[in-house]
Motif scaffolding. Structure first.
Motif, PDB file in Angstrom:
ATOM      1  N   TYR A 172       0.952  -1.095   0.090  1.00  0.00           N
ATOM      2  CA  TYR A 172       0.064   0.084   0.109  1.00  0.00           C
ATOM      3  C   TYR A 172       0.942   1.197   0.107  1.00  0.00           C
ATOM      4  O   TYR A 172       0.573   2.250  -0.625  1.00  0.00           O
ATOM      5  N   ASN A 207      -0.387   4.381  -2.536  1.00  0.00           N
ATOM      6  CA  ASN A 207      -1.505   5.582  -2.134  1.00  0.00           C
ATOM      7  C   ASN A 207      -1.507   6.815  -2.812  1.00  0.00           C
ATOM      8  O   ASN A 207      -2.253   7.507  -2.996  1.00  0.00           O
ATOM      9  N   ASP A 209      -6.230   1.016   9.787  1.00  0.00           N
ATOM     10  CA  ASP A 209      -5.427   0.504   8.895  1.00  0.00           C
ATOM     11  C   ASP A 209      -4.773  -1.212   9.105  1.00  0.00           C
ATOM     12  O   ASP A 209      -4.975  -2.040   7.983  1.00  0.00           O
ATOM     13  N   LEU A 255      -7.606  -3.178   7.510  1.00  0.00           N
ATOM     14  CA  LEU A 255      -7.594  -3.384   6.086  1.00  0.00           C
ATOM     15  C   LEU A 255      -6.347  -4.028   5.606  1.00  0.00           C
ATOM     16  O   LEU A 255      -6.431  -4.928   4.549  1.00  0.00           O
ATOM     17  N   ASP A 256      -5.351  -3.992   6.077  1.00  0.00           N
ATOM     18  CA  ASP A 256      -4.139  -4.703   5.642  1.00  0.00           C
ATOM     19  C   ASP A 256      -4.394  -6.111   5.919  1.00  0.00           C
ATOM     20  O   ASP A 256      -3.909  -6.985   5.314  1.00  0.00           O
ATOM     21  N   TYR A 300      -8.385  -0.794  -1.183  1.00  0.00           N
ATOM     22  CA  TYR A 300      -7.409   0.087  -1.212  1.00  0.00           C
ATOM     23  C   TYR A 300      -8.040   1.487  -1.249  1.00  0.00           C
ATOM     24  O   TYR A 300      -7.539   2.397  -0.639  1.00  0.00           O
ATOM     25  N   TRP A 345     -10.729   2.150   0.508  1.00  0.00           N
ATOM     26  CA  TRP A 345     -10.984   2.382   1.801  1.00  0.00           C
ATOM     27  C   TRP A 345      -9.757   2.900   2.521  1.00  0.00           C
ATOM     28  O   TRP A 345      -9.964   3.775   3.361  1.00  0.00           O
ATOM     29  N   LYS A 346      -8.625   2.261   2.420  1.00  0.00           N
ATOM     30  CA  LYS A 346      -7.381   2.985   2.962  1.00  0.00           C
ATOM     31  C   LYS A 346      -7.110   4.330   2.545  1.00  0.00           C
ATOM     32  O   LYS A 346      -6.693   5.214   3.431  1.00  0.00           O
ATOM     33  N   THR A 347      -7.321   4.512   1.114  1.00  0.00           N
ATOM     34  CA  THR A 347      -6.987   5.896   0.657  1.00  0.00           C
ATOM     35  C   THR A 347      -7.914   7.074   1.446  1.00  0.00           C
ATOM     36  O   THR A 347      -7.514   7.911   1.993  1.00  0.00           O
ATOM     37  N   THR A 371      -9.348   6.772   4.063  1.00  0.00           N
ATOM     38  CA  THR A 371      -9.117   6.723   5.696  1.00  0.00           C
ATOM     39  C   THR A 371      -7.709   7.372   6.009  1.00  0.00           C
ATOM     40  O   THR A 371      -7.925   8.487   6.838  1.00  0.00           O
ATOM     41  N   LYS A 372      -6.899   7.385   4.944  1.00  0.00           N
ATOM     42  CA  LYS A 372      -5.598   7.798   5.076  1.00  0.00           C
ATOM     43  C   LYS A 372      -5.685   9.654   4.851  1.00  0.00           C
ATOM     44  O   LYS A 372      -5.289  10.415   5.569  1.00  0.00           O
TER      45      LYS A 372
END
Length: 442
Positions: free
Chosen positions: A294, A298, A349, A352-353, A421, A423-425, A427-428
């Motif tokens: 990831y 990103n 994180d 999701l990882d 990914y 969702w991670k973006t 969240t980040k």
């Protein structure tokens, strides 16, 4: 899967080669309501070698003066796997596309020698006969007569896919032969005049025609050593005015996407997936390009066709019956049941990882459903809600009901990874609506 095209009323049994060689003179990227169109105009040559009966190969070709690619086709080419020149933004050599600039004067002697050797071994020697055939065709007096015959475009637009559009200006003697069906092309038809008028202004169309006319004059005069085809690049560079290298343009690069056209530079960090409605008609080899760390992903803005992410695709999926046709990229894999790894989860994180790890390690669908269930339960302990909490629970229920030993298809795996990914973006970047628990922890 039937192979596109026919030849003299015979079905095509097998296509050995179907390639396009293109000497580009003018490029343009256009934003439309459906997405981007990437165009290239110049002297092109579509070559195909195929068989209509076993061991009976036939060759055919079509003259081209334009290529128009929708964004998902361009991105498919631009993200194909590199064969050579991985660290060179100008010279591109992948398993689907080769791009070589005519101006290599700014390269060091060592670099030029390497480029020359690689292209000779992997391009000019294997395809020598096709290059020579094209160069001989260019020298014919009736070829690329754009003022008489108009533009001939190989089109990969959303609604005009894998067709060659020709002009109503084309002389009947040429048109009658040109429009005959050939291998690899769905259809050849009149209609390019109106099509181009919807995209370009009259002055731009005149400029395109003038560029093609000029290239015809230049390439007709070029001397070519048939035993040393790199002379095509060396001799052409002497005749064509080459614009100065814009170092900023060529420095634009991504580990995931090549810059095939300079005009497409604004989309270097975007990716448009192949529409599922076209995948139903086109069988293509597929390799997932999402299985990466990831931290390296990103900044890569992935765009997915909305239909490809709808959960009803997952809900309606069932074990294929005997005789069912399913594309390789959409066919589920048979996998062994195995125990889920113990999750070490403290943050969103981490959750999701954990899902990314499970998806990449090819568990069967019921086990994957349990992983989503675990992730959902852990998420509830960290935060009251996030935008994707309900969707995570729904995916858990969907996959838990699937047959054991049935793994994700490559296509479904790709879509699911991209979803996470995304969702991670979000969240980040703080783009999610979150509940009070997370705010208190912050």
């Amino acid at each position: 899967m039937p192979i596109s095209g026919s030849y003299q009323h015979h079905s095509i049994q097998n296509i050995k080669n179907d390639i396009v060689i293109f000497f580009g003179g003018k490029e343009c990227s256009i934003s439309t309501v459906n997405g981007y169109l990437h165009s290239l105009f110049g002297l092109g040559y579509y070559y195909t070698k195929f068989e209509i009966q076993s061991q009976n190969y036939i060759t055919d070709h079509r003259e081209l003066t334009g290529l128009i690619l929708s964004d998902f086709v361009y991105d498919h080419l631009a993200t194909s796997d590199s064969v050579a020149f991985q660290d060179d933004a100008e010279v591109i050599f992948t398993d689907l596309v080769v791009k070589v600039p005519l101006n290599l004067s700014h390269k060091s002697d060592t670099k030029k020698t390497f480029i020359k050797g690689t292209l000779m071994r992997n391009l000019f020697i294997p395809y020598k006969d096709i290059f020579l055939e094209m160069m001989n065709y260019i020298k014919k007096s009736d070829s690329y007569q754009i003022k008489n015959d108009g533009v001939m475009v190989l089109n990969a637009d959303w609604n005009i896919f894998n067709k060659i559009l020709i002009s109503k200006r084309m002389q009947d003697s040429k048109k009658n032969k040109f429009i005959n069906p050939t291998a690899g092309i769905t259809q050849i038809e009149v209609g390019v005049d109106r099509y181009l008028q919807n995209i370009f202004s009259p002055s731009e169309i005149i400029e395109i025609e003038e560029k093609v006319k000029k290239l015809k004059e230049i390439f007709t005069s070029i001397e070519l050593d048939p035993t040393y085809l790199f002379s095509l690049i060396e001799n052409t560079s002497k005749h064509l005015p080459t614009p100065p290298i814009n170092s900023e343009e060529y420095q634009k690069s991504s580990p995931y996407k090549k810059s095939i056209l300079i005009s497409a530079g604004s989309r270097l960090n975007e990716y448009k997936a192949w529409p599922l409605k076209l995948e139903a008609d086109i069988e293509k080899d597929y390799t997932s390009k999402v299985k990466v760390e990831y931290e390296n992903k990103n900044k890569f803005n992935v765009q997915i066709e909305e239909d490809s992410l709808k959960n009803n695709n997952m809900e309606s999926f069932s074990t294929p019956k005997e005789g069912d046709f399913i594309l390789r990229s959409m066919r589920p894999n048979i996998v062994k049941e195995k125990k889920l790894p113990e999750p070490s989860i403290n943050t969103i994180d981490d959750i999701l990882d954990y899902l990314i790890k499970v998806i990449n390690e090819d568990y069967d669908m019921p086990t994957l459903g349990r992983a989503f269930e675990i992730a959902h339960q852990k998420l509830l302990k960290i935060v009251l809600y996030v935008d994707y909490m309900w969707e995570m629970s729904k995916l858990a229920n969907i996959y838990k009901k699937k047959n054991p030993n049935l793994g994700l298809s490559e296509k479904e795996k790709e879509n699911l990874l991209r979803k996470i990914y995304d969702w991670k973006t979000k969240t980040k970047n703080g783009q999610l609506k979150v509940g009070q628990k997370l705010k208190e922890e912050r």
